[in-house]
Design a protein around this motif. Sequence first.
Motif, short mmCIF file in Angstrom:
data_model
loop_
_atom_site.label_atom_id
_atom_site.label_comp_id
_atom_site.label_asym_id
_atom_site.label_seq_id
_atom_site.Cartn_x
_atom_site.Cartn_y
_atom_site.Cartn_z
N GLU A 280 -0.99 14.88 1.88
CA GLU A 280 -1.66 16.42 1.35
C GLU A 280 -2.92 16.21 1.45
O GLU A 280 -3.12 17.88 1.31
N LYS A 281 -4.42 15.41 1.78
CA LYS A 281 -5.96 16.11 1.19
C LYS A 281 -6.12 14.68 2.67
O LYS A 281 -7.28 15.73 3.41
N ASP B 101 -8.59 7.42 -0.87
CA ASP B 101 -7.79 6.64 -0.17
C ASP B 101 -7.82 5.61 -1.85
O ASP B 101 -8.89 5.21 -2.12
N PRO B 102 -7.11 5.29 -2.26
CA PRO B 102 -6.38 5.12 -3.45
C PRO B 102 -6.66 3.23 -3.38
O PRO B 102 -6.87 2.97 -3.77
N HIS B 103 -6.77 2.80 -2.30
CA HIS B 103 -7.04 1.60 -2.05
C HIS B 103 -8.26 1.00 -1.37
O HIS B 103 -8.06 -0.26 -1.65
N ILE C 109 1.14 -1.05 0.00
CA ILE C 109 0.27 0.12 0.24
C ILE C 109 0.87 1.74 -0.08
O ILE C 109 0.62 2.11 -0.16
N PHE C 110 2.23 1.05 0.30
CA PHE C 110 3.07 2.14 0.36
C PHE C 110 3.49 2.63 -1.65
O PHE C 110 4.45 2.79 -1.58
N THR C 111 2.60 4.05 -1.29
CA THR C 111 3.23 3.64 -3.03
C THR C 111 3.06 5.76 -2.69
O THR C 111 2.45 6.32 -1.87
N GLU C 112 3.88 6.53 -4.03
CA GLU C 112 3.96 7.71 -4.07
C GLU C 112 1.84 7.99 -3.53
O GLU C 112 1.91 9.40 -3.24
N GLU C 113 1.27 7.76 -4.56
CA GLU C 113 -0.49 8.26 -4.75
C GLU C 113 -1.41 8.42 -2.57
O GLU C 113 -1.38 8.66 -2.85
N TYR C 114 -0.24 7.43 -2.38
CA TYR C 114 -1.02 6.85 -0.79
C TYR C 114 -0.33 7.57 -0.08
O TYR C 114 -1.44 8.15 0.45
N PHE C 115 0.76 8.60 -0.68
CA PHE C 115 0.93 9.14 0.22
C PHE C 115 1.10 10.83 0.40
O PHE C 115 0.80 11.74 0.92
#
Length: 329
Positions: free
Chosen positions: A59-60, A214-216, A48-54
């Motif tokens: 940021e949001k 949440d991207p996941h 789950i630790f991706t750039e999109e996730y962080f």
Amino acid sequence: MDIKSDFYHNHRLIQVDIVKTLPYEEFKYFNKSTIQLFKLAYPHRSKIFTEEYFDWRYEKCFGGSAKFICLFESTKLIGQGVIFQQTLFHNGEKLKVAQLVDLVVHPDHRSFSAVRKIYKASKDQLENSQFDLAFALPNSNSIKLNQRLLKLELALPIHSFLTLFSPFTSIENQYCEIYDRNKEYISSEVLDFLKQPESEIMWNEQSIKNRLNDPHHKFGFVYNKDTLLVVSPRKLRGIRCVVIFAIFRKTNNTISKKEWRQLNNAAAKMFKTPFILFVGHNNLLPKPFGIKVSRWIKSAEKPVQILRLNNDTYFEDFSRLELLDLDIL
């Protein structure tokens, strides 16, 4: 000179550990280092630790005004802690609340000295930022450190409650919507629930979208004319269930057992599972509304530690404290 190169220029000759507090605009240049830190610290969750996730998380989600306590060796990020700033509502009063999250140190640099530096910078931020209350939802390794270095006190834990509802029951006057984070569409019927006085202080259309992007994970809404549930399908310990993230209501009356059952049946049918999980507390819920999971699963009880800074409110005094307000799942 851009922020990143300027930061590197200022610190390139420093060979000892340094601590710097950064806003997200500067911290985001170290996202790849953060990803590496988390993958080393939590290998079982590394996917789950991706750039999109962080990007979403920092940021949001809660991160609009987050502070990042960064530990460097020269220009290499070797540890961090994060302070999320939130607004919670208590007895008609807005409280500025800090949630302490994401304390992690690179395995090759773990020491009490390194952790203490992050804690000291965190303490300075809490004392200088006019927070009313600070809290943490620590793992077992952090409880004693929080007590020793930040003077956080143990409060009543957050419990999980499980109920079973039929996903095959026919439902009337209950409405369901899946939230599409790509379109970021929320119906006017759902948004009406956010316009209630207590809800409006904490959430608006943009902040609720930010929280649910949440991207996941998927999110959805189940509602009738008086009550809205924000729900998310999850798999916990291998069991598919629906997790209730928040309850919004247009009246201050306690939800009747019949209405609660109808809403949960709709949520069960929406995601095709009989298991409904609620984490936290809300004074509008009927009692009893579920079985306390921690009676069988100890980890289902989440420890809470608090530090009262400019307000005497106890954490358990909040009339509503739910997953939407907390960084747990």
